[in-house]
Design a protein around this motif. Structure first.
Motif, PDB file in Angstrom:
ATOM      1  N   SER A   1      -3.012   5.484  -0.711  1.00 30.21           N
ATOM      2  CA  SER A   1      -3.148   6.877  -0.303  1.00 30.21           C
ATOM      3  C   SER A   1      -2.082   7.695  -1.015  1.00 30.21           C
ATOM      4  O   SER A   1      -1.129   7.138  -1.563  1.00 30.21           O
ATOM      5  N   ASN A   2      -2.235   9.018  -0.966  1.00 25.51           N
ATOM      6  CA  ASN A   2      -1.153   9.869  -1.448  1.00 25.51           C
ATOM      7  C   ASN A   2       0.004   9.891  -0.464  1.00 25.51           C
ATOM      8  O   ASN A   2       1.131  10.233  -0.823  1.00 25.51           O
ATOM      9  N   ALA A   3      -0.250   9.499   0.792  1.00 23.22           N
ATOM     10  CA  ALA A   3       0.815   9.458   1.793  1.00 23.22           C
ATOM     11  C   ALA A   3       0.466   8.460   2.895  1.00 23.22           C
ATOM     12  O   ALA A   3       0.530   7.262   2.682  1.00 23.22           O
ATOM     13  N   LEU A   4       0.032   8.975   4.063  1.00 25.05           N
ATOM     14  CA  LEU A   4      -0.196   8.100   5.211  1.00 25.05           C
ATOM     15  C   LEU A   4      -1.591   7.505   5.223  1.00 25.05           C
ATOM     16  O   LEU A   4      -2.523   8.023   4.610  1.00 25.05           O
ATOM     17  N   LEU A   5      -1.720   6.407   5.973  1.00 22.07           N
ATOM     18  CA  LEU A   5      -2.990   5.729   6.204  1.00 22.07           C
ATOM     19  C   LEU A   5      -3.495   6.045   7.609  1.00 22.07           C
ATOM     20  O   LEU A   5      -2.734   6.518   8.462  1.00 22.07           O
ATOM     21  N   PRO A   6      -4.760   5.729   7.897  1.00 22.39           N
ATOM     22  CA  PRO A   6      -5.247   5.906   9.268  1.00 22.39           C
ATOM     23  C   PRO A   6      -4.389   5.181  10.308  1.00 22.39           C
ATOM     24  O   PRO A   6      -4.170   5.702  11.408  1.00 22.39           O
ATOM     25  N   SER A   7      -3.896   3.999   9.970  1.00 22.74           N
ATOM     26  CA  SER A   7      -3.083   3.238  10.922  1.00 22.74           C
ATOM     27  C   SER A   7      -1.790   3.968  11.274  1.00 22.74           C
ATOM     28  O   SER A   7      -1.325   3.904  12.419  1.00 22.74           O
ATOM     29  N   ASP A   8      -1.180   4.663  10.303  1.00 21.78           N
ATOM     30  CA  ASP A   8       0.014   5.465  10.590  1.00 21.78           C
ATOM     31  C   ASP A   8      -0.326   6.630  11.510  1.00 21.78           C
ATOM     32  O   ASP A   8       0.396   6.921  12.465  1.00 21.78           O
ATOM     33  N   ILE A   9      -1.433   7.297  11.207  1.00 25.93           N
ATOM     34  CA  ILE A   9      -1.833   8.465  11.993  1.00 25.93           C
ATOM     35  C   ILE A   9      -2.204   8.039  13.410  1.00 25.93           C
ATOM     36  O   ILE A   9      -1.869   8.727  14.387  1.00 25.93           O
ATOM     37  N   ILE A  10      -2.866   6.893  13.537  1.00 28.25           N
ATOM     38  CA  ILE A  10      -3.203   6.372  14.863  1.00 28.25           C
ATOM     39  C   ILE A  10      -1.930   6.060  15.648  1.00 28.25           C
ATOM     40  O   ILE A  10      -1.831   6.371  16.842  1.00 28.25           O
ATOM     41  N   ALA A  11      -0.932   5.448  15.004  1.00 29.63           N
ATOM     42  CA  ALA A  11       0.336   5.153  15.678  1.00 29.63           C
ATOM     43  C   ALA A  11       0.981   6.426  16.207  1.00 29.63           C
ATOM     44  O   ALA A  11       1.556   6.447  17.306  1.00 29.63           O
ATOM     45  N   GLN A  12       0.881   7.504  15.439  1.00 30.13           N
ATOM     46  CA  GLN A  12       1.424   8.789  15.893  1.00 30.13           C
ATOM     47  C   GLN A  12       0.630   9.336  17.066  1.00 30.13           C
ATOM     48  O   GLN A  12       1.212   9.806  18.055  1.00 30.13           O
ATOM     49  N   ARG A  13      -0.703   9.273  16.982  1.00 27.47           N
ATOM     50  CA  ARG A  13      -1.542   9.819  18.052  1.00 27.47           C
ATOM     51  C   ARG A  13      -1.384   9.019  19.359  1.00 27.47           C
ATOM     52  O   ARG A  13      -1.607   9.545  20.442  1.00 27.47           O
ATOM     53  N   LEU A  14      -0.996   7.753  19.234  1.00 29.92           N
ATOM     54  CA  LEU A  14      -0.741   6.931  20.409  1.00 29.92           C
ATOM     55  C   LEU A  14       0.686   7.101  20.936  1.00 29.92           C
ATOM     56  O   LEU A  14       1.076   6.452  21.900  1.00 29.92           O
ATOM     57  N   ASN A  15       1.457   7.973  20.266  1.00 28.44           N
ATOM     58  CA  ASN A  15       2.849   8.264  20.643  1.00 28.44           C
ATOM     59  C   ASN A  15       3.756   7.046  20.509  1.00 28.44           C
ATOM     60  O   ASN A  15       4.734   6.907  21.252  1.00 28.44           O
ATOM     61  N   LEU A  16       3.440   6.177  19.550  1.00 27.82           N
ATOM     62  CA  LEU A  16       4.240   4.967  19.368  1.00 27.82           C
ATOM     63  C   LEU A  16       5.381   5.161  18.380  1.00 27.82           C
ATOM     64  O   LEU A  16       6.541   4.890  18.679  1.00 27.82           O
ATOM     65  N   LYS A  17       5.045   5.613  17.159  1.00 25.18           N
ATOM     66  CA  LYS A  17       6.042   5.768  16.105  1.00 25.18           C
ATOM     67  C   LYS A  17       5.403   6.479  14.917  1.00 25.18           C
ATOM     68  O   LYS A  17       4.173   6.559  14.822  1.00 25.18           O
ATOM     69  N   PRO A  18       6.222   6.993  13.998  1.00 25.42           N
ATOM     70  CA  PRO A  18       5.677   7.751  12.871  1.00 25.42           C
ATOM     71  C   PRO A  18       4.901   6.923  11.863  1.00 25.42           C
ATOM     72  O   PRO A  18       4.015   7.436  11.191  1.00 25.42           O
ATOM     73  N   LEU A  19       5.226   5.647  11.735  1.00 22.65           N
ATOM     74  CA  LEU A  19       4.587   4.784  10.745  1.00 22.65           C
ATOM     75  C   LEU A  19       4.282   3.426  11.346  1.00 22.65           C
ATOM     76  O   LEU A  19       5.025   2.929  12.186  1.00 22.65           O
ATOM     77  N   LEU A  20       3.186   2.822  10.890  1.00 19.26           N
ATOM     78  CA  LEU A  20       2.924   1.435  11.234  1.00 19.26           C
ATOM     79  C   LEU A  20       3.276   0.581  10.024  1.00 19.26           C
ATOM     80  O   LEU A  20       2.677   0.713   8.961  1.00 19.26           O
ATOM     81  N   GLN A  21       4.262  -0.281  10.192  1.00 18.79           N
ATOM     82  CA  GLN A  21       4.795  -1.043   9.084  1.00 18.79           C
ATOM     83  C   GLN A  21       3.933  -2.249   8.734  1.00 18.79           C
ATOM     84  O   GLN A  21       3.200  -2.772   9.568  1.00 18.79           O
ATOM     85  N   PRO A  22       4.027  -2.724   7.483  1.00 17.66           N
ATOM     86  CA  PRO A  22       3.388  -3.999   7.132  1.00 17.66           C
ATOM     87  C   PRO A  22       4.145  -5.157   7.762  1.00 17.66           C
ATOM     88  O   PRO A  22       5.345  -5.055   8.037  1.00 17.66           O
ATOM     89  N   TRP A  23       3.443  -6.252   7.954  1.00 18.06           N
ATOM     90  CA  TRP A  23       4.093  -7.468   8.449  1.00 18.06           C
ATOM     91  C   TRP A  23       5.000  -8.056   7.378  1.00 18.06           C
ATOM     92  O   TRP A  23       6.076  -8.587   7.670  1.00 18.06           O
TER      93      TRP A  23
END
Length: 382
Positions: free
Chosen positions: A100-122
């Motif tokens: 992506s040019n920036a964030l992925l759906p997984s990052d945006i979902i993490a934000q919408r769930l109020n968890l964190k700004p980014l979802l990191q790789p394992w």
């Protein structure tokens, strides 16, 4: 494909990033590769109102749509996005491995769930214990439910992603103890996005499957793989799982180029395959949800319609380019072919639905995730 036929088919390692991404890092650390400008406090407190996380963690499996960098250090694959122009609009313009040019759906979902700004790789970053408590992504770009798909491009299989989850769970136990680890997993949001590469690459662009399978029989192969994955994830403690269908594969820029003729129309046969898979996947999910003892609520997330809307009528959302990617000519460039050492990139990414010839831009991803949260997330009773 005619309207009637369409109506019949559609029904459709490691350790350390910041949970609260801070600004104290050096430019070479794994922490920097996944930081944003938002802090945890900024994300959870808006307008003076504190927002509590909707789930304990976000656990993600799948392909490049949700791979934030697990493929980065795979020695034998070219399916990587850890080079410019990927990350063009990420903090410090860092190419983290996100397609992506920036964030992925997984990052945006993490934000919408109020968890964190980014979802990191394992893999490929060092995590703090807090990072792991709120989830990671095990996704591997270009993988799929057909065992041949990851083999052809030398990426991780869906079974290996489940093995990564097993290692992750052991880390949770070591951090928080068995009862808390079980609580985190049973109250986590599991998200799965895979299958598109099976048709787009393995079936339509390689000689290895189309000769032995027609589209209905290949759909059966993929749905069998999806069922195996769902049962294995359920047995590992997943209790609420979102499972995406396929997008309109034939409307992706690279598939328009390859199969859409001189006018690069959406390629009907690929879209037909996606719709047939989506119908069969929904039937599988309904069967599993009604099966005594299955133990997991699986919600089908239909992404076909919203992505078709963006790819065909993106002007309704303010896009001016729907059929070309932002990278290079926009006709075919993706992964190693999308590289600023050899080609340019468009000036205004937000006017493009697609960043490369396969993956949407962050702005398009935000619209897709909005659609998910409006129509499907409420069905998960978070």
């Amino acid at each position: 494909m005619g309207t009637t036929a369409r109506k019949m088919i559609r029904s459709c390692s490691q350790w350390r990033l910041l949970i609260a991404v801070s600004i104290m890092a050096s430019a070479v650390s794994g922490r920097d590769l996944n930081q944003t400008t938002a802090t945890d406090k900024e994300m959870k407190v808006q307008g003076g109102i504190s927002r509590r996380p909707l789930v304990t963690a976000l656990i993600v499996f799948g392909d490049s749509i949700v791979d934030p960098g697990n493929n980065n250090n795979l020695p034998d694959t070219r399916m990587k996005a850890n080079h410019a122009p990927y990350g063009k609009d990420f903090t410090n313009h860092v190419a983290t491995g996100r397609f992506s040019n920036a964030l992925l759906p997984s990052d945006i979902i993490a934000q919408r769930l109020n968890l964190k700004p980014l979802l990191q790789p394992w893999l490929n970053v060092e995590h703090t214990p807090e990072d792991l408590l709120t989830g990671v992504s095990f996704a591997s770009g270009a993988t799929g439910f057909d065992p041949l798909t990851p083999q052809l491009v030398r990426v991780f299989t869906m079974d290996q992603e489940l093995e990564f989850f097993d290692a992750y769970r052991r880390q949770l136990v070591s951090i928080a103890g068995e009862p808390e680890a079980s609580r985190i997993i049973s109250n986590a949001f599991f998200f799965v996005c895979a299958g598109t590469d099976d048709f787009a690459n393995t079936y339509f662009m390689s000689p290895y499957r189309a000769g032995d399978y027609d589209i209905p029989s290949y759909v059966s192969l993929l749905v069998s793989g999806a069922e195996s994955f769902l049962r294995n994830a359920s047995a590992r403690g997943a209790r609420k799982m979102a499972f995406t269908g396929m997008p309109p594969i034939g409307c992706v820029p690279s598939q328009r180029t390859i199969g859409g003729g001189t006018r690069r129309r959406c390629e009907a046969r690929r879209n037909y395959a996606a719709l047939m898979y989506n119908k069969a996947l929904q039937e599988l999910i309904n069967k599993l949800n009604g099966e005594p003892g299955f133990g997991t609520l699986v919600v089908y997330f239909d992404i076909y319609d919203i992505i078709e809307e963006l790819a065909v009528h993106g002007d309704r959302y303010g896009f001016t380019e729907m059929t070309h990617g932002c990278c290079g000519s926009g006709l075919i460039e993706v992964t190693m072919l999308c590289d600023t050492r050899y080609m340019g990139v468009c000036d205004d990414v937000d006017k493009h639905v697609f960043f490369d010839s396969y993956h949407p831009t962050q702005r398009a991803y935000e619209i897709i995730v909005d659609h998910m949260f409006k129509n499907y997330v409420p069905l998960m009773h978070l």
